[in-house]
Enzyme design. Structure first.
Site, PDB file in Angstrom:
ATOM      1  CB  THR A 120      -0.906  -0.013   1.254  1.00 29.33           C
ATOM      2  OG1 THR A 120      -1.526   1.255   1.403  1.00 29.33           O
ATOM      3  CG2 THR A 120      -0.094  -0.273   2.523  1.00 29.33           C
ATOM      4  CG  ASP A 121      -1.171   4.926  -0.997  1.00 30.02           C
ATOM      5  OD1 ASP A 121      -1.704   4.289  -0.056  1.00 30.02           O
ATOM      6  OD2 ASP A 121      -1.791   5.760  -1.686  1.00 30.02           O
ATOM      7  CD  GLU A 122      -3.299   3.316   4.484  1.00 29.35           C
ATOM      8  OE1 GLU A 122      -3.051   3.088   5.686  1.00 29.35           O
ATOM      9  OE2 GLU A 122      -4.417   3.213   3.990  1.00 29.35           O
ATOM     10  CE1 TYR A 147      -3.354  -2.836   5.737  1.00 32.11           C
ATOM     11  CE2 TYR A 147      -3.277  -0.475   5.287  1.00 32.11           C
ATOM     12  CZ  TYR A 147      -3.302  -1.787   4.833  1.00 32.11           C
ATOM     13  OH  TYR A 147      -3.271  -2.037   3.489  1.00 32.11           O
ATOM     14  CE  LYS A 151       0.114  -4.626   2.994  1.00 33.84           C
ATOM     15  NZ  LYS A 151      -0.251  -5.981   2.475  1.00 33.84           N
TER      16      LYS A 151
HETATM   17  P1  NAD Z   1      -9.625  -7.480   2.250  1.00 35.10           P
HETATM   18  O1  NAD Z   1      -9.653  -7.222   3.715  1.00 35.10           O
HETATM   19  O2  NAD Z   1     -10.856  -7.226   1.449  1.00 35.10           O
HETATM   20  O3  NAD Z   1      -9.212  -8.994   1.976  1.00 35.10           O
HETATM   21  C1  NAD Z   1      -8.205  -9.648   2.687  1.00 35.10           C
HETATM   22  C2  NAD Z   1      -8.336 -11.151   2.445  1.00 35.10           C
HETATM   23  O4  NAD Z   1      -7.259 -11.805   3.137  1.00 35.10           O
HETATM   24  C3  NAD Z   1      -9.652 -11.758   2.970  1.00 35.10           C
HETATM   25  O5  NAD Z   1     -10.194 -12.662   2.034  1.00 35.10           O
HETATM   26  C4  NAD Z   1      -9.210 -12.490   4.231  1.00 35.10           C
HETATM   27  O6  NAD Z   1     -10.033 -13.621   4.550  1.00 35.10           O
HETATM   28  C5  NAD Z   1      -7.789 -12.905   3.854  1.00 35.10           C
HETATM   29  N1  NAD Z   1      -6.952 -13.152   5.047  1.00 35.10           N
HETATM   30  C6  NAD Z   1      -6.843 -12.367   6.151  1.00 35.10           C
HETATM   31  N2  NAD Z   1      -5.998 -12.939   7.036  1.00 35.10           N
HETATM   32  C7  NAD Z   1      -5.557 -14.089   6.468  1.00 35.10           C
HETATM   33  C8  NAD Z   1      -4.646 -15.102   6.862  1.00 35.10           C
HETATM   34  N3  NAD Z   1      -4.024 -15.060   8.056  1.00 35.10           N
HETATM   35  N4  NAD Z   1      -4.419 -16.136   6.023  1.00 35.10           N
HETATM   36  C9  NAD Z   1      -5.050 -16.196   4.814  1.00 35.10           C
HETATM   37  N5  NAD Z   1      -5.924 -15.277   4.387  1.00 35.10           N
HETATM   38  C10 NAD Z   1      -6.165 -14.233   5.202  1.00 35.10           C
HETATM   39  O7  NAD Z   1      -8.395  -6.636   1.692  1.00 35.10           O
HETATM   40  P2  NAD Z   1      -8.169  -5.927   0.279  1.00 35.10           P
HETATM   41  O8  NAD Z   1      -8.687  -4.540   0.357  1.00 35.10           O
HETATM   42  O9  NAD Z   1      -8.610  -6.830  -0.799  1.00 35.10           O
HETATM   43  O10 NAD Z   1      -6.580  -5.826   0.276  1.00 35.10           O
HETATM   44  C11 NAD Z   1      -5.788  -6.850  -0.314  1.00 35.10           C
HETATM   45  C12 NAD Z   1      -4.324  -6.447  -0.251  1.00 35.10           C
HETATM   46  O11 NAD Z   1      -4.138  -5.224  -0.960  1.00 35.10           O
HETATM   47  C13 NAD Z   1      -3.804  -6.206   1.156  1.00 35.10           C
HETATM   48  O12 NAD Z   1      -2.485  -6.709   1.227  1.00 35.10           O
HETATM   49  C14 NAD Z   1      -3.817  -4.696   1.297  1.00 35.10           C
HETATM   50  O13 NAD Z   1      -2.821  -4.269   2.214  1.00 35.10           O
HETATM   51  C15 NAD Z   1      -3.489  -4.285  -0.112  1.00 35.10           C
HETATM   52  N6  NAD Z   1      -3.962  -2.954  -0.537  1.00 35.10           N
HETATM   53  C16 NAD Z   1      -5.283  -2.624  -0.410  1.00 35.10           C
HETATM   54  C17 NAD Z   1      -5.724  -1.391  -0.881  1.00 35.10           C
HETATM   55  C18 NAD Z   1      -7.179  -1.006  -0.793  1.00 35.10           C
HETATM   56  O14 NAD Z   1      -7.516   0.125  -1.152  1.00 35.10           O
HETATM   57  N7  NAD Z   1      -8.089  -1.854  -0.382  1.00 35.10           N
HETATM   58  C19 NAD Z   1      -4.817  -0.493  -1.453  1.00 35.10           C
HETATM   59  C20 NAD Z   1      -3.460  -0.866  -1.555  1.00 35.10           C
HETATM   60  C21 NAD Z   1      -3.056  -2.107  -1.107  1.00 35.10           C
HETATM   61  O1  TDX Z   2     -17.073   6.077   7.136  1.00 38.72           O
HETATM   62  C1  TDX Z   2     -15.980   6.534   6.802  1.00 38.72           C
HETATM   63  N1  TDX Z   2     -15.826   7.887   6.665  1.00 38.72           N
HETATM   64  C2  TDX Z   2     -14.659   8.465   6.287  1.00 38.72           C
HETATM   65  O2  TDX Z   2     -14.586   9.708   6.191  1.00 38.72           O
HETATM   66  C3  TDX Z   2     -14.836   5.689   6.507  1.00 38.72           C
HETATM   67  C4  TDX Z   2     -14.948   4.195   6.640  1.00 38.72           C
HETATM   68  C5  TDX Z   2     -13.666   6.291   6.112  1.00 38.72           C
HETATM   69  N2  TDX Z   2     -13.562   7.628   6.011  1.00 38.72           N
HETATM   70  C6  TDX Z   2     -12.319   8.240   5.514  1.00 38.72           C
HETATM   71  C7  TDX Z   2     -11.035   7.743   6.103  1.00 38.72           C
HETATM   72  C8  TDX Z   2     -10.063   7.883   4.938  1.00 38.72           C
HETATM   73  O3  TDX Z   2      -9.579   9.217   4.855  1.00 38.72           O
HETATM   74  O4  TDX Z   2     -12.259   7.885   4.122  1.00 38.72           O
HETATM   75  C9  TDX Z   2     -10.915   7.617   3.706  1.00 38.72           C
HETATM   76  C10 TDX Z   2     -10.807   6.191   3.187  1.00 38.72           C
HETATM   77  O5  TDX Z   2     -11.014   5.323   4.294  1.00 38.72           O
HETATM   78  P1  TDX Z   2     -10.828   3.728   4.194  1.00 38.72           P
HETATM   79  O6  TDX Z   2     -11.766   3.199   3.172  1.00 38.72           O
HETATM   80  O7  TDX Z   2     -10.897   3.186   5.580  1.00 38.72           O
HETATM   81  O8  TDX Z   2      -9.378   3.616   3.551  1.00 38.72           O
HETATM   82  P2  TDX Z   2      -7.900   4.066   4.041  1.00 38.72           P
HETATM   83  O9  TDX Z   2      -7.809   4.179   5.502  1.00 38.72           O
HETATM   84  O10 TDX Z   2      -7.499   5.243   3.189  1.00 38.72           O
HETATM   85  O11 TDX Z   2      -7.074   2.748   3.592  1.00 38.72           O
HETATM   86  C11 TDX Z   2      -7.382   2.101   2.330  1.00 38.72           C
HETATM   87  O12 TDX Z   2      -6.433   2.432   1.341  1.00 38.72           O
HETATM   88  C12 TDX Z   2      -5.133   1.918   1.496  1.00 38.72           C
HETATM   89  C13 TDX Z   2      -7.458   0.583   2.500  1.00 38.72           C
HETATM   90  O13 TDX Z   2      -8.421   0.259   3.489  1.00 38.72           O
HETATM   91  C14 TDX Z   2      -6.099   0.020   2.840  1.00 38.72           C
HETATM   92  O14 TDX Z   2      -6.163  -1.402   2.907  1.00 38.72           O
HETATM   93  C15 TDX Z   2      -5.137   0.443   1.760  1.00 38.72           C
HETATM   94  O15 TDX Z   2      -3.856   0.014   2.099  1.00 38.72           O
END
Ligand code: NAD
Ligand code: TDX
Length: 331
Positions: A120-122, A147, A151
């Site tokens: 992630t960019d975080e 989190y 990462k």
């Molecule tokens: P998500 O929470 O929707 O999915 C995570 C999945 O991992 C789930 O299916 C869960 O059951 C599985 N999991 C959790 N713990 C586990 C374990 N111990 N063993 C096996 N499986 C396990 O997450 P996502 O949003 O799909 O994110 C996927 C990846 O992308 C993560 O590595 C996250 O850090 C990264 N990422 C997410 C975003 C975003 O915006 N969502 C952005 C950048 C990077």
């Molecule tokens: O109800 C809400 N209201 C609100 O203002 C929620 C759930 C979030 N927010 C804000 C928090 C953040 O500034 O919106 C923005 C996005 O929130 P999230 O969806 O929780 O994402 P963020 O914390 O930015 O992280 C996401 O992007 C990077 C993913 O969850 C991570 O897994 C990824 O690494």
């Protein structure tokens, strides 16, 4: 290619598996997923016949070793992914994100299997709202939440395993994803499903925080590009120049769903809330020729709203418990 996809029942992983089955029928996909609260077998229903789903934990070294030994490549999506949860209980984040990555790295080292690490960019911390700078692969790591710290730790393990043991790995750090199959705890699906339920969207703090949005299928295209053409040991940043304030995103969702532009509530802020993320993806564009396909956020959001309207059976079972957790946090 025999591909092991961890976390394939989650949001990005399930979209990746769908796309792979659709566009690369020669790939044999095995999904390893612990089916936590965030994972859902139903997300893989459309491709259930075409893949193998193994229910298990990425931190289970024996299980992981066996599955990696049968694969040509691994794409590691599995993680605890929600910042708000990590502030409440960091412990599963350390286990899954750090120990899980360690267990995969040891297995790919032993079996000499190609490994792609999803991050992630975080990991870079945040930027000021009025700073024109963006994150680049040279930006120092400076994670803010449990989190993002876990990462960051996992990324550094990958780098060390490349340098010390010659593991054939690449890393990608992507910005915020949106699209189908995203858990209703996350920002965009939470607001869409709130409006469907007649509840006003909830904005943390003042809503001024900025995220850099990318459609999940663009992220996954980039992952395939890196898997096939990325240079071993390199880090690629994935983003689609999609910076928007949270307030603007909510206003657009309200407009597209027939609500007034300010029909939302401001709620208490997330502790340590990162101000702004922004990705410079020029390395990926220039070196590997990747381009995003979803050109406008508005079009992607229209599709996403439509998907949540049409797939209430998928998200409904999780909605009440998710909102009960937020109610406890006052958000
Ligand atoms: P998500 O929470 O929707 O999915 C995570 C999945 O991992 C789930 O299916 C869960 O059951 C599985 N999991 C959790 N713990 C586990 C374990 N111990 N063993 C096996 N499986 C396990 O997450 P996502 O949003 O799909 O994110 C996927 C990846 O992308 C993560 O590595 C996250 O850090 C990264 N990422 C997410 C975003 C975003 O915006 N969502 C952005 C950048 C990077
Ligand atoms: O109800 C809400 N209201 C609100 O203002 C929620 C759930 C979030 N927010 C804000 C928090 C953040 O500034 O919106 C923005 C996005 O929130 P999230 O969806 O929780 O994402 P963020 O914390 O930015 O992280 C996401 O992007 C990077 C993913 O969850 C991570 O897994 C990824 O690494």
């Amino acid at each position: 290619m025999r591909l092991l996809v961890t976390g394939g029942a989650g949001f990005i992983g399930s979209n990746f598996v769908h796309q792979t089955v659709r566009e690369r029928p020669d790939t044999q996909v095995t999904v390893l997923d612990a089916l936590t609260y965030a994972g859902d077998r139903a997300s893989l229903d459309p491709v259930a016949e075409a893949i193998r789903l193994v229910h298990g934990d990425v931190a289970d070294r024996e299980l992981v070793d066996g599955l990696v030994g049968e694969a040509d490549a691994v794409v590691h999506f599995a993680a605890e992914s929600h910042n708000d949860n990590s502030l409440n209980d960091p412990s599963p984040f350390v286990r899954t994100n750090v120990e899980g990555t360690f267990s995969l790295l040891e297995a790919v080292r032993r079996h000499d299997v190609r490994y792609h690490h999803i991050s992630t960019d975080e990991v870079y911390g945040d930027l000021e709202l009025d700073d024109p700078a963006k994150f680049t692969p040279q930006t120092p790591y400076n994670p803010s939440s449990p989190y993002s710290a876990t990462k960051a730790a996992s990324d550094l393990l990958v780098r060390a395993w490349v340098r010390s043991f010659g593991v054939r790995a690449t890393i990608s750090n992507c910005s915020n994803n949106y699209g189908p199959f995203q858990h209703v705890e996350k920002f965009i699906p939470r607001q869409i499903t709130n409006i469907i339920d007649g509840v006003r969207p909830k904005l943390y703090g003042t809503g001024a925080n900025v995220r850099d949005w990318i459609h999940v299928s663009d992220h996954n295209d980039a992952v395939w590009t890196i898997l096939e053409r990325g240079r071993i040991g390199e880090t690629y940043l994935i983003g689609a120049d999609g910076e928007q304030s949270n307030k603007d995103v909510v206003a657009l969702i309200c407009e597209l769903m027939g609500q007034g532009p300010d029909a939302y509530d401001l709620v208490s802020d997330r502790p340590g809330h990162d101000l702004r993320y922004a990705i410079d993806a020029s390395k990926l564009r220039d070196e590997l020729g990747w381009r995003p396909r979803f050109t406008t956020f508005r079009d992607g959001l229209v599709d996403t709203i439509e998907w949540y309207r049409a797939n209430e059976a998928w998200w409904r079972p999780r909605k009440a418990a998710t909102e009960a957790r937020y109610a406890q946090l006052g958000r």
